[in-house]
Design a protein around this motif. Structure first.
Motif, PDB file in Angstrom:
ATOM      1  N   ARG A 254       0.917  -1.156   0.165  1.00  0.00           N
ATOM      2  CA  ARG A 254       0.021  -0.110   0.162  1.00  0.00           C
ATOM      3  C   ARG A 254       0.837   1.347   0.012  1.00  0.00           C
ATOM      4  N   PRO A 255       0.476   2.135  -0.765  1.00  0.00           N
ATOM      5  CA  PRO A 255       1.373   3.730  -0.798  1.00  0.00           C
ATOM      6  C   PRO A 255       1.343   4.418   0.468  1.00  0.00           C
ATOM      7  N   PHE A 256       2.323   4.836   0.830  1.00  0.00           N
ATOM      8  CA  PHE A 256       2.308   5.784   1.982  1.00  0.00           C
ATOM      9  C   PHE A 256       1.910   5.350   3.283  1.00  0.00           C
ATOM     10  N   VAL A 257       2.336   4.149   3.898  1.00  0.00           N
ATOM     11  CA  VAL A 257       2.250   3.850   5.066  1.00  0.00           C
ATOM     12  C   VAL A 257       3.439   3.584   5.867  1.00  0.00           C
ATOM     13  N   GLY A 258       4.454   4.239   5.355  1.00  0.00           N
ATOM     14  CA  GLY A 258       5.804   4.353   6.092  1.00  0.00           C
ATOM     15  C   GLY A 258       5.882   5.538   6.706  1.00  0.00           C
ATOM     16  N   PRO A 259       7.194   5.921   7.300  1.00  0.00           N
ATOM     17  CA  PRO A 259       7.363   7.414   7.959  1.00  0.00           C
ATOM     18  C   PRO A 259       7.151   8.598   7.022  1.00  0.00           C
ATOM     19  N   ALA A 260       7.349   8.686   5.745  1.00  0.00           N
ATOM     20  CA  ALA A 260       7.062   9.791   4.900  1.00  0.00           C
ATOM     21  C   ALA A 260       5.455   9.852   4.800  1.00  0.00           C
ATOM     22  N   GLY A 261       4.704   8.484   4.708  1.00  0.00           N
ATOM     23  CA  GLY A 261       3.259   8.560   4.556  1.00  0.00           C
ATOM     24  C   GLY A 261       2.831   9.071   5.653  1.00  0.00           C
ATOM     25  N   ARG A 262       3.279   9.003   7.054  1.00  0.00           N
ATOM     26  CA  ARG A 262       2.480   9.613   8.308  1.00  0.00           C
ATOM     27  C   ARG A 262       2.878  11.072   8.318  1.00  0.00           C
ATOM     28  N   VAL A 263       4.091  11.556   7.750  1.00  0.00           N
ATOM     29  CA  VAL A 263       4.260  12.922   7.559  1.00  0.00           C
ATOM     30  C   VAL A 263       3.098  13.610   6.765  1.00  0.00           C
TER      31      VAL A 263
ATOM     32  N   SER B 292       9.269  12.886   2.465  1.00  0.00           N
ATOM     33  CA  SER B 292      10.450  12.168   2.912  1.00  0.00           C
ATOM     34  C   SER B 292      11.679  13.146   3.082  1.00  0.00           C
ATOM     35  N   ALA B 293      11.597  14.271   2.397  1.00  0.00           N
ATOM     36  CA  ALA B 293      12.509  15.548   2.409  1.00  0.00           C
ATOM     37  C   ALA B 293      12.249  16.360   3.827  1.00  0.00           C
ATOM     38  N   VAL B 294      11.073  16.139   4.320  1.00  0.00           N
ATOM     39  CA  VAL B 294      10.877  16.518   5.665  1.00  0.00           C
ATOM     40  C   VAL B 294      11.711  15.892   6.649  1.00  0.00           C
ATOM     41  N   LEU B 295      11.693  14.433   6.477  1.00  0.00           N
ATOM     42  CA  LEU B 295      12.281  13.596   7.433  1.00  0.00           C
ATOM     43  C   LEU B 295      13.849  13.725   7.497  1.00  0.00           C
ATOM     44  N   ARG B 296      14.185  14.188   6.161  1.00  0.00           N
ATOM     45  CA  ARG B 296      15.658  14.097   6.105  1.00  0.00           C
ATOM     46  C   ARG B 296      16.282  15.558   6.451  1.00  0.00           C
TER      47      ARG B 296
ATOM     48  N   ARG C 112      13.871  20.713   9.659  1.00  0.00           N
ATOM     49  CA  ARG C 112      12.512  19.949   9.812  1.00  0.00           C
ATOM     50  C   ARG C 112      11.222  20.807   9.973  1.00  0.00           C
ATOM     51  N   GLU C 113      11.141  21.250  10.810  1.00  0.00           N
ATOM     52  CA  GLU C 113       9.838  22.133  11.245  1.00  0.00           C
ATOM     53  C   GLU C 113       9.571  23.306  10.173  1.00  0.00           C
ATOM     54  N   GLU C 114      10.501  23.647   9.741  1.00  0.00           N
ATOM     55  CA  GLU C 114      10.304  24.897   8.683  1.00  0.00           C
ATOM     56  C   GLU C 114       9.966  24.034   7.283  1.00  0.00           C
ATOM     57  N   MET C 115      10.567  22.979   6.960  1.00  0.00           N
ATOM     58  CA  MET C 115      10.101  22.472   5.643  1.00  0.00           C
ATOM     59  C   MET C 115       8.807  21.929   5.933  1.00  0.00           C
ATOM     60  N   TYR C 116       8.482  21.246   7.013  1.00  0.00           N
ATOM     61  CA  TYR C 116       7.150  20.619   7.206  1.00  0.00           C
ATOM     62  C   TYR C 116       6.012  21.939   7.127  1.00  0.00           C
ATOM     63  N   ALA C 117       6.244  22.971   7.785  1.00  0.00           N
ATOM     64  CA  ALA C 117       5.465  24.055   7.478  1.00  0.00           C
ATOM     65  C   ALA C 117       5.287  24.712   6.272  1.00  0.00           C
ATOM     66  N   GLY C 118       6.042  24.444   5.232  1.00  0.00           N
ATOM     67  CA  GLY C 118       6.224  24.671   3.933  1.00  0.00           C
ATOM     68  C   GLY C 118       5.430  23.863   3.168  1.00  0.00           C
ATOM     69  N   LEU C 119       5.346  22.405   3.367  1.00  0.00           N
ATOM     70  CA  LEU C 119       4.650  21.311   2.785  1.00  0.00           C
ATOM     71  C   LEU C 119       2.795  21.567   3.402  1.00  0.00           C
ATOM     72  N   VAL C 120       2.881  21.811   4.482  1.00  0.00           N
ATOM     73  CA  VAL C 120       1.247  22.278   4.964  1.00  0.00           C
ATOM     74  C   VAL C 120       0.712  23.504   4.386  1.00  0.00           C
ATOM     75  N   ALA C 121       1.659  24.493   4.110  1.00  0.00           N
ATOM     76  CA  ALA C 121       1.375  25.727   3.348  1.00  0.00           C
ATOM     77  C   ALA C 121       0.893  25.411   1.954  1.00  0.00           C
ATOM     78  N   ASP C 122       1.807  24.758   1.338  1.00  0.00           N
ATOM     79  CA  ASP C 122       1.518  24.224  -0.099  1.00  0.00           C
ATOM     80  C   ASP C 122       0.159  23.363  -0.315  1.00  0.00           C
ATOM     81  N   LEU C 123      -0.179  22.512   0.617  1.00  0.00           N
ATOM     82  CA  LEU C 123      -1.318  21.848   0.747  1.00  0.00           C
ATOM     83  C   LEU C 123      -2.589  22.528   1.089  1.00  0.00           C
ATOM     84  N   ARG C 124      -2.397  23.708   1.936  1.00  0.00           N
ATOM     85  CA  ARG C 124      -3.706  24.535   2.110  1.00  0.00           C
ATOM     86  C   ARG C 124      -3.827  25.135   0.756  1.00  0.00           C
ATOM     87  N   VAL C 125      -2.947  25.620  -0.126  1.00  0.00           N
ATOM     88  CA  VAL C 125      -3.403  26.019  -1.514  1.00  0.00           C
ATOM     89  C   VAL C 125      -4.373  24.986  -2.152  1.00  0.00           C
ATOM     90  N   VAL C 126      -3.992  23.897  -1.984  1.00  0.00           N
ATOM     91  CA  VAL C 126      -4.793  22.641  -2.759  1.00  0.00           C
ATOM     92  C   VAL C 126      -6.418  22.601  -1.997  1.00  0.00           C
TER      93      VAL C 126
END
Length: 210
Positions: A65-74, A182-186, A191-205
């Protein structure tokens, strides 16, 4: 060298369930030989948003199944924070088999980036998924997914977070590129800044979906 192409394995006029069953037997490129199984997309045919990653990881390969690992949880946490209903989302990857190398001690399977040739070989499966779903918006998670959808010249660093309309190839659906979770995890101390950027992009969606 044999041509890489999944097209002969993709059944015409098949629904998502039939596509998933057919993909289990895909031999369109050599990646199937080492992977545990094909990891097809997952979600409802009525989904308004399709999120496309690079390829399955170790846990995805084992569970099928896709996105069931650590990156999927993020990713799922970021979707929730952004206001995207998981029930209205379909998740998949540009490449359906796990590509990896084995660590020197032979205990860990380490992700290896698929080549453009392997991505192109698997593209008929992604095209078929998008044709069946006809989403409002497609999210490319990372460079590999973005290039699969928009071509090899596309750069996530230049156009991330922007709504784009690629035209007939996606039936006019918007596309938005962002980082792969997975880039957030690396990202280490960033990490917090990159995660916030991912959330901001998804808010556009989320705003597009209403």
């Amino acid at each position: 060298m044999a041509e890489y192409d999944a097209s002969p394995y993709v059944p015409e006029d098949a629904d998502l369930a039939a596509l998933s069953s057919a993909a289990a037997g895909c031999r369109g490129c050599p990646l199937y030989a080492d992977a545990t199984q094909t990891v097809f997309g997952q979600g409802e045919p009525s989904a308004s948003v399709v999120l496309v990653g690079e390829q399955p990881g170790d846990q995805e390969d084992r569970q099928g199944r896709p996105f069931v690992g650590p990156a999927g949880r993020v990713l799922h946490r970021a979707m929730e924070e952004a206001g995207i209903d998981p029930a209205d989302a379909y998740v998949t990857n540009a490449v359906k088999h796990f590509k990896f190398t084995v660590s020197e001690r032979g205990k860990r399977r380490i992700h290896k980036q698929p080549t453009l040739r392997e991505v192109a070989a698997c593209k008929p499966w992604l095209d078929a998924e998008l044709e069946r779903i006809t989403p409002q918006i497609v999210v490319a998670l990372g460079a590999t997914a973005a290039k699969a959808l928009m071509g090899p010249e596309f750069r996530v660093t230049r156009q991330r977070g922007k709504l784009l309309t690629p035209g007939v190839s996606l039936d006019g659906a918007h596309i938005l590129a962002t980082v792969h979770p997975s880039a957030v995890l690396r990202a280490g101390e960033n990490r917090e800044e990159m995660y916030a950027g991912l959330v901001a992009d998804l808010r556009v969606v989320a705003d597009v979906l209403g």
